[in-house]
Design a protein around this motif. Structure first.
Motif, PDB file in Angstrom:
ATOM      1  N   ALA A  36       0.807  -1.220   0.000  1.00 37.25           N
ATOM      2  CA  ALA A  36       0.000   0.000   0.000  1.00 37.25           C
ATOM      3  C   ALA A  36       0.842   1.273   0.000  1.00 37.25           C
ATOM      4  N   ARG A  37       2.168   1.131   0.013  1.00 37.75           N
ATOM      5  CA  ARG A  37       3.027   2.325   0.040  1.00 37.75           C
ATOM      6  C   ARG A  37       2.858   3.121  -1.252  1.00 37.75           C
ATOM      7  N   ARG A  38       3.150   4.419  -1.165  1.00 31.69           N
ATOM      8  CA  ARG A  38       2.893   5.325  -2.267  1.00 31.69           C
ATOM      9  C   ARG A  38       4.204   5.868  -2.848  1.00 31.69           C
ATOM     10  N   SER A  39       4.110   6.469  -4.026  1.00 36.37           N
ATOM     11  CA  SER A  39       5.298   6.984  -4.711  1.00 36.37           C
ATOM     12  C   SER A  39       5.884   8.177  -3.971  1.00 36.37           C
ATOM     13  N   LEU A  40       7.142   8.480  -4.269  1.00 31.54           N
ATOM     14  CA  LEU A  40       7.802   9.627  -3.659  1.00 31.54           C
ATOM     15  C   LEU A  40       7.050  10.908  -3.982  1.00 31.54           C
ATOM     16  N   MET A  41       6.606  11.074  -5.230  1.00 28.62           N
ATOM     17  CA  MET A  41       5.885  12.280  -5.611  1.00 28.62           C
ATOM     18  C   MET A  41       4.607  12.445  -4.808  1.00 28.62           C
ATOM     19  N   SER A  42       3.888  11.362  -4.595  1.00 29.19           N
ATOM     20  CA  SER A  42       2.636  11.423  -3.853  1.00 29.19           C
ATOM     21  C   SER A  42       2.870  11.844  -2.407  1.00 29.19           C
ATOM     22  N   VAL A  43       3.849  11.221  -1.739  1.00 28.33           N
ATOM     23  CA  VAL A  43       4.134  11.563  -0.351  1.00 28.33           C
ATOM     24  C   VAL A  43       4.720  12.970  -0.256  1.00 28.33           C
ATOM     25  N   ALA A  44       5.591  13.327  -1.203  1.00 25.69           N
ATOM     26  CA  ALA A  44       6.169  14.675  -1.209  1.00 25.69           C
ATOM     27  C   ALA A  44       5.080  15.733  -1.365  1.00 25.69           C
ATOM     28  N   ALA A  45       4.106  15.470  -2.232  1.00 26.74           N
ATOM     29  CA  ALA A  45       3.008  16.428  -2.431  1.00 26.74           C
ATOM     30  C   ALA A  45       2.217  16.616  -1.155  1.00 26.74           C
ATOM     31  N   THR A  46       2.078  15.546  -0.376  1.00 28.58           N
ATOM     32  CA  THR A  46       1.395  15.656   0.909  1.00 28.58           C
ATOM     33  C   THR A  46       2.118  16.628   1.822  1.00 28.58           C
ATOM     34  N   TRP A  47       3.457  16.615   1.778  1.00 27.35           N
ATOM     35  CA  TRP A  47       4.213  17.470   2.675  1.00 27.35           C
ATOM     36  C   TRP A  47       4.480  18.861   2.081  1.00 27.35           C
ATOM     37  N   MET A 164     -11.870  13.513   4.845  1.00 25.99           N
ATOM     38  CA  MET A 164     -12.483  12.185   4.807  1.00 25.99           C
ATOM     39  C   MET A 164     -11.999  11.367   3.618  1.00 25.99           C
ATOM     40  N   ALA A 165     -11.542  12.029   2.563  1.00 27.26           N
ATOM     41  CA  ALA A 165     -11.034  11.313   1.390  1.00 27.26           C
ATOM     42  C   ALA A 165      -9.682  10.667   1.660  1.00 27.26           C
ATOM     43  N   GLY A 166      -9.012  11.048   2.755  1.00 28.38           N
ATOM     44  CA  GLY A 166      -7.788  10.374   3.155  1.00 28.38           C
ATOM     45  C   GLY A 166      -6.522  10.934   2.538  1.00 28.38           C
ATOM     46  N   ILE A 167      -5.476  10.132   2.579  1.00 25.51           N
ATOM     47  CA  ILE A 167      -4.144  10.573   2.187  1.00 25.51           C
ATOM     48  C   ILE A 167      -4.090  10.983   0.722  1.00 25.51           C
ATOM     49  N   ARG A 168      -4.911  10.355  -0.131  1.00 22.79           N
ATOM     50  CA  ARG A 168      -4.912  10.711  -1.549  1.00 22.79           C
ATOM     51  C   ARG A 168      -5.323  12.165  -1.749  1.00 22.79           C
ATOM     52  N   ALA A 169      -6.309  12.616  -0.982  1.00 23.54           N
ATOM     53  CA  ALA A 169      -6.783  13.992  -1.115  1.00 23.54           C
ATOM     54  C   ALA A 169      -5.735  14.993  -0.646  1.00 23.54           C
ATOM     55  N   GLY A 174      -2.149  19.302  -2.239  1.00 22.84           N
ATOM     56  CA  GLY A 174      -0.790  19.829  -2.213  1.00 22.84           C
ATOM     57  C   GLY A 174      -0.291  20.175  -3.600  1.00 22.84           C
ATOM     58  N   MET A 175      -0.632  19.343  -4.587  1.00 25.67           N
ATOM     59  CA  MET A 175      -0.223  19.605  -5.963  1.00 25.67           C
ATOM     60  C   MET A 175      -0.911  20.838  -6.548  1.00 25.67           C
ATOM     61  N   ILE A 176      -2.092  21.161  -6.018  1.00 25.24           N
ATOM     62  CA  ILE A 176      -2.813  22.347  -6.484  1.00 25.24           C
ATOM     63  C   ILE A 176      -2.367  23.593  -5.735  1.00 25.24           C
ATOM     64  N   ALA A 177      -2.216  23.451  -4.420  1.00 24.12           N
ATOM     65  CA  ALA A 177      -1.923  24.613  -3.576  1.00 24.12           C
ATOM     66  C   ALA A 177      -0.563  25.223  -3.869  1.00 24.12           C
ATOM     67  N   THR A 178       0.445  24.398  -4.156  1.00 26.88           N
ATOM     68  CA  THR A 178       1.803  24.915  -4.326  1.00 26.88           C
ATOM     69  C   THR A 178       1.959  25.828  -5.542  1.00 26.88           C
ATOM     70  N   PRO A 179       1.603  25.395  -6.760  1.00 28.57           N
ATOM     71  CA  PRO A 179       1.753  26.318  -7.902  1.00 28.57           C
ATOM     72  C   PRO A 179       0.850  27.530  -7.786  1.00 28.57           C
ATOM     73  N   LEU A 180      -0.350  27.351  -7.204  1.00 33.06           N
ATOM     74  CA  LEU A 180      -1.262  28.488  -7.041  1.00 33.06           C
ATOM     75  C   LEU A 180      -0.649  29.531  -6.118  1.00 33.06           C
ATOM     76  N   PHE A 181      -0.019  29.083  -5.043  1.00 37.26           N
ATOM     77  CA  PHE A 181       0.624  30.009  -4.111  1.00 37.26           C
ATOM     78  C   PHE A 181       1.758  30.768  -4.785  1.00 37.26           C
ATOM     79  N   LEU A 182       2.603  30.057  -5.526  1.00 38.67           N
ATOM     80  CA  LEU A 182       3.762  30.689  -6.153  1.00 38.67           C
ATOM     81  C   LEU A 182       3.343  31.721  -7.201  1.00 38.67           C
ATOM     82  N   VAL A 183       2.369  31.369  -8.034  1.00 36.56           N
ATOM     83  CA  VAL A 183       1.914  32.287  -9.090  1.00 36.56           C
ATOM     84  C   VAL A 183       1.290  33.535  -8.472  1.00 36.56           C
TER      85      VAL A 183
END
Length: 449
Positions: A36-47, A164-169, A174-183
């Motif tokens: 059930a472990r996830r990719s580096l990109m997925s976990v990195a996006a969480t952080w 409630m959607a869990g770690i995937r959400a 995170g993938m949405i918030a980061t570029p939006l913040f920078l722009v």
């Protein structure tokens, strides 16, 4: 009357749950299995999406206002490097074992002793969730004239559903918030630049405040993520291994958090905020009033940005309490989310900030004990945890006392670091003494050598 013998049903694989499919399982009560472990990109996006928020910009702006751009930026960098070492070490443990924070504390503090540190942090982060919900309302009210209660209510419901959607959400936002913040940071700087402010003026900004010293500034950066940083295992247990967990942490500290802090510092240095002593580098007001499109994007930005922080905090709280109780993460998300929203709507959240930050001073010694315990076990071998481990609990108390004393009497020092060092030293010394004591029926090794 007899019945035919039936063969036993095959054993379920570790981590299986009859009520949850594998893609929805959050593994509250057991380590995350390798499958059930996830990719580096997925976990990195969480952080990395977590610290990229308006709150980090506010703190960075306050620091630069008091210390100037050069000195303030150095304090921000130092604080983030300390966070990387601290959170990275805890993340490596999580990625290596697949255990969440509450399970790791059981190994060190005891099966019942863990209730104090794990329960405390799982409660503190709900306070941060409530704070973000309340901040959503006041931010929309101050910038757009919306109802503060209405904005908070909408935000609270959205953030609870997201959690409630869990770690995937958490990875997705995170993938949405980061570029939006920078722009939008670049857009805000463009609108906030004073026609009379030159590049030299910005780089040479000396600050105007005197209330904050260098050590206090570093402490602010550390305290900002002391709680969820200590609970990093809830996120990084999903990593493939310890190395991947550390790399995921690296994207947050120093990179993402330094960028967010630094963005707030630049906002102050270019003179783009009217009240930097209070509002720091908050820049939402710079994005409104120009066009309907940009205002609409700014509204989305508020919910995505504050929602990223709120959902991470609620996830920490729900995973923490689910590990301490028979309840599941999603059930507790609804319960704790409802409590947090109720506090936000009552206005009590406005009193949370000071004590939440103060608790951030007392929390890092917990992580220091966890890290030291792992280092000791790597050298001397594992040992049974038992119900209560007095050495761990006492060392946490010693570290918290030292940090609190430094906070009130030595503000020029970095009090979270004082607490971490004290807790680590006390724990290492206590464990060394305990291991050398003869136990019943077994002679002292030193005497039999």
């Amino acid at each position: 009357m007899t019945t035919a013998h039936r063969p036993a049903a095959p054993a379920k694989p570790e981590g299986s749950n009859p009520h949850h499919s594998s893609h929805a399982e959050e593994y509250e009560h057991e380590p995350v299995p390798a499958s059930a472990r996830r990719s580096l990109m997925s976990v990195a996006a969480t952080w990395f999406g977590f610290p990229m928020n308006l709150g980090s910009a506010v703190f960075g702006g306050v620091i630069v206002y008091n210390l100037g751009l050069a000195k303030g930026s150095l304090a921000i960098l130092v604080g983030n490097l300390v966070l990387f070492c601290y959170v990275g070490a805890l993340s490596h443990h999580a990625g290596s074992t697949g255990k969440n924070f509450a399970l790791l504390t059981a190994d060190t503090f005891g099966s019942r002793g863990r209730n104090l540190p794990a329960g405390l942090l799982a409660t503190v982060v709900i306070g941060w969730f409530s704070f973000q919900v309340g901040l959503t309302g006041t931010t929309l009210s101050g910038s757009l004239g919306w109802s503060a209660l209405g904005g908070a209510a909408v935000g609270g419901v959205l953030y609870t559903l997201l959690t409630m959607a869990g770690i995937r959400a958490l990875s997705l936002i995170g993938m949405i918030a980061t570029p939006l913040f920078l722009v939008l940071t670049v857009v805000a700087l463009a609108y906030g630049l004073d026609a009379h402010t030159t590049l030299g003026d910005t780089i040479g900004y000396q600050g105007a405040g005197t209330a904050l010293g260098f050590g206090g500034a570093v402490a602010i950066i550390i305290a900002g993520f002391a709680d969820s940083g200590t609970m990093t295992a809830d996120f990084t247990r999903w990593s493939k291994d310890g190395r991947s967990a550390v790399l995921a942490t690296l994207t947050a500290f120093p990179f993402a958090n330094f960028l967010a802090n630094g963005a707030g510092g630049l906002i102050v240095a270019v003179g783009a905020t009217a009240n930097p002593a209070k509002d720091g580098g908050g820049f939402l007001n710079l994005l409104t009033g120009h066009s309907t499109l940009l205002t609409g994007i700014a509204i989305i930005f508020v919910f995505v940005n504050l929602g990223s922080v709120a959902s991470h905090c609620l996830y920490n709280g729900a995973v923490g309490w689910s590990a301490l109780t028979p309840l599941r993460m999603r059930s507790l998300t609804v319960i704790l989310g409802t409590v947090g929203v109720a506090f936000a709507l009552s206005g009590v959240w406005g009193y949370f900030l000071n004590w939440l930050n103060l608790l951030g001073v007392f929390v890092p010694p917990i992580g220091a004990v966890l890290i030291t315990d792992r280092l000791l076990k790597a050298r001397t071998g594992d040992r049974p945890a038992g119900a209560f481990r007095v050495t761990a609990l006492a060392s946490w108390a010693a570290g918290a006392a030292a940090a609190g004393l430094a906070h009130y009497t030595l503000p020029e020092l970095v009090d979270p670091v004082i607490g971490m060092i004290t807790a680590a030293v006390v724990y290492a010394a206590a464990e060394t003494v305990m291991r050398r004591r003869p136990t019943a029926g077994r002679p002292d090794p030193a005497l039999s050598a």
